[in-house]
Scaffold this motif. Structure first.
Motif, short mmCIF file in Angstrom:
data_model
loop_
_atom_site.label_atom_id
_atom_site.label_comp_id
_atom_site.label_asym_id
_atom_site.label_seq_id
_atom_site.Cartn_x
_atom_site.Cartn_y
_atom_site.Cartn_z
N VAL A 27 0.86 -1.19 0.00
CA VAL A 27 0.00 0.00 0.00
C VAL A 27 0.90 1.24 0.00
O VAL A 27 1.75 1.40 0.88
CB VAL A 27 -0.95 0.01 1.22
N ILE A 28 0.72 2.07 -1.01
CA ILE A 28 1.57 3.25 -1.19
C ILE A 28 0.73 4.51 -1.10
O ILE A 28 -0.28 4.64 -1.80
CB ILE A 28 2.26 3.21 -2.58
N ALA A 29 1.12 5.44 -0.23
CA ALA A 29 0.46 6.74 -0.18
C ALA A 29 1.23 7.70 -1.08
O ALA A 29 2.43 7.89 -0.92
CB ALA A 29 0.43 7.27 1.25
N ALA A 165 -0.78 2.93 4.94
CA ALA A 165 0.25 2.65 3.94
C ALA A 165 1.43 1.86 4.50
O ALA A 165 1.75 1.94 5.69
CB ALA A 165 0.76 3.96 3.35
N ASP A 166 2.09 1.11 3.62
CA ASP A 166 3.39 0.53 3.94
C ASP A 166 4.49 1.56 3.69
O ASP A 166 5.53 1.51 4.32
CB ASP A 166 3.67 -0.69 3.05
N GLY A 167 4.25 2.46 2.74
CA GLY A 167 5.27 3.45 2.43
C GLY A 167 4.70 4.62 1.64
O GLY A 167 3.56 4.57 1.16
N LYS A 191 5.66 11.57 12.81
CA LYS A 191 4.66 11.42 13.88
C LYS A 191 3.85 10.14 13.70
O LYS A 191 3.62 9.40 14.66
CB LYS A 191 3.71 12.63 13.91
N VAL A 192 3.44 9.89 12.46
CA VAL A 192 2.68 8.67 12.21
C VAL A 192 3.56 7.45 12.50
O VAL A 192 3.11 6.48 13.10
CB VAL A 192 2.12 8.64 10.76
N LEU A 200 6.02 2.33 8.61
CA LEU A 200 5.87 3.21 7.45
C LEU A 200 7.24 3.62 6.88
O LEU A 200 8.10 4.10 7.60
CB LEU A 200 5.09 4.47 7.87
N LYS A 201 7.40 3.41 5.57
CA LYS A 201 8.68 3.74 4.92
C LYS A 201 8.50 4.95 4.00
O LYS A 201 7.39 5.24 3.58
CB LYS A 201 9.13 2.57 4.04
#
Ligand SMILES: Nc1ncnc2c1ncn2[C@@H]1O[C@H](COP(=O)(O)OP(=O)(O)OP(=O)(O)O)[C@@H](O)[C@H]1O
Ligand SMILES: [Mg+2]
Length: 279
Positions: A27-29, A165-167, A191-192, A200-201
């Protein structure tokens, strides 16, 4: 060995091998609170290129403007279920919100202006940062990549995207104010990471709207000073073909497959696979 715009040598990224099975998705943001930097264009076109490499792709339109929805040929004002209904109506099965597009391996969860109410409504919800994450969970095994096209803000919707997201991929336009606000974005990501989503990457910084001018090369250098090896080797040139393809409601790799910009978006897709971000 090719050399990138920063003078770094790199191995060419091979065409990804076909997958024997699909999922679970990365999952990508696609995130930058600065407007108009190429978040939506990159979401559509990275997913478009990956879908042609046989990856099952889902775009989550997470912007009330609904640009990704429109850009893939869906009229969001005529669909009953959008990401908004999926977020707030517990009775809705997320599978009923996913729409097929005209393109193989490329699905979308649409958004429309309804989503503009979400920012306020989320404030009083239980687990308000985690809602998108729960909504997407049942879909993870069905896709190879899920790209969340964020709105230009660092509000609660974007925090939901960073939590799910993963990253993160940060598109940055090669222009004078490129790095304005980036420190704030990195703070939000940190912060997240420290409070909600330690895994998160930052997958990388994608330079967009590049032209071969001294100005762009200087901006590129400053982006490198800020992000070092996080800057993708692949750079997206400025091209009128991109707005054209949005009007045609198709990813550029399908609208104009031989165009330079199509080659660039295919190259980012291959870079992501080569880096192990996507299977
Ligand atoms: N490489 C490019 N060359 C030329 N035009 C581009 C390029 N990338 C994007 N555009 C155009 O620039 C505009 C902004 O791009 P886009 O909508 O992808 O940015 P965004 O970051 O999603 O914006 P917003 O913050 O408003 O959601 C669009 O009209 C798009 O067609
Ligand atoms: Mg956008």
């Amino acid at each position: 060995m090719p050399t990138d715009m920063l003078g770094r040598e790199y191995e060419t990224f091979p065409v990804p091998s076909p997958l024997q099975q699909h999922g679970p998705a990365r999952v990508i943001a696609m995130c930058n609170q600065k407007g108009g930097v190429g978040k939506t264009t990159s979401s559509i076109n990275i997913a478009g290129a990956l879908s042609q490499y046989g990856r099952r792709c889902l775009i989550v339109d997470f912007d009330p403007q609904g640009a990704a929805t429109v850009g893939l040929g869906i009229n969001a004002n005529t669909v009953d279920n959008t990401i908004y209904t999926a977020l707030f109506d517990m009775r809705v099965d997320v599978h009923d919100v996913v729409r097929r597009t005209a393109f193989e391996n490329l699905d979308i969860i649409p958004a429309n202006i309804d989503l503009s109410a979400a920012e306020v409504q989320l404030v009083t919800e239980v687990g308000r940062e985690q809602i998108l994450n729960s909504v997407l969970r049942p879909l993870r095994d069905e896709y190879d990549v899920i790209i969340i096209d964020c709105q230009p803000s660092l509000g609660l919707l974007t925090v939901n995207a960073l939590t799910a997201a993963d990253g993160v991929i940060i598109p940055v336009a090669a222009e004078f104010f490129a790095l304005r606000g980036v420190a704030l974005l990195m703070q939000s990501i940190q912060k997240v990471q420290s409070r909600i989503n330690p895994n998160l990457k930052v997958y990388g910084v994608l330079v967009t709207m590049f032209t071969r001018t001294l100005h762009c090369e200087e901006v590129m250098q400053r982006i490198y000073e800020a992000f070092q090896d996080k800057v993708f080797h692949t750079v997206i040139s400025r091209s009128i073909k991109l707005p054209d393809s949005t009007v045609a409601a198709a990813p550029i790799t399908m609208y104009a497959p031989n165009h330079k910009t199509s080659q660039e978006y295919r190259e980012v897709a291959r870079e992501l696979v080569a880096n192990g971000v996507i299977a």
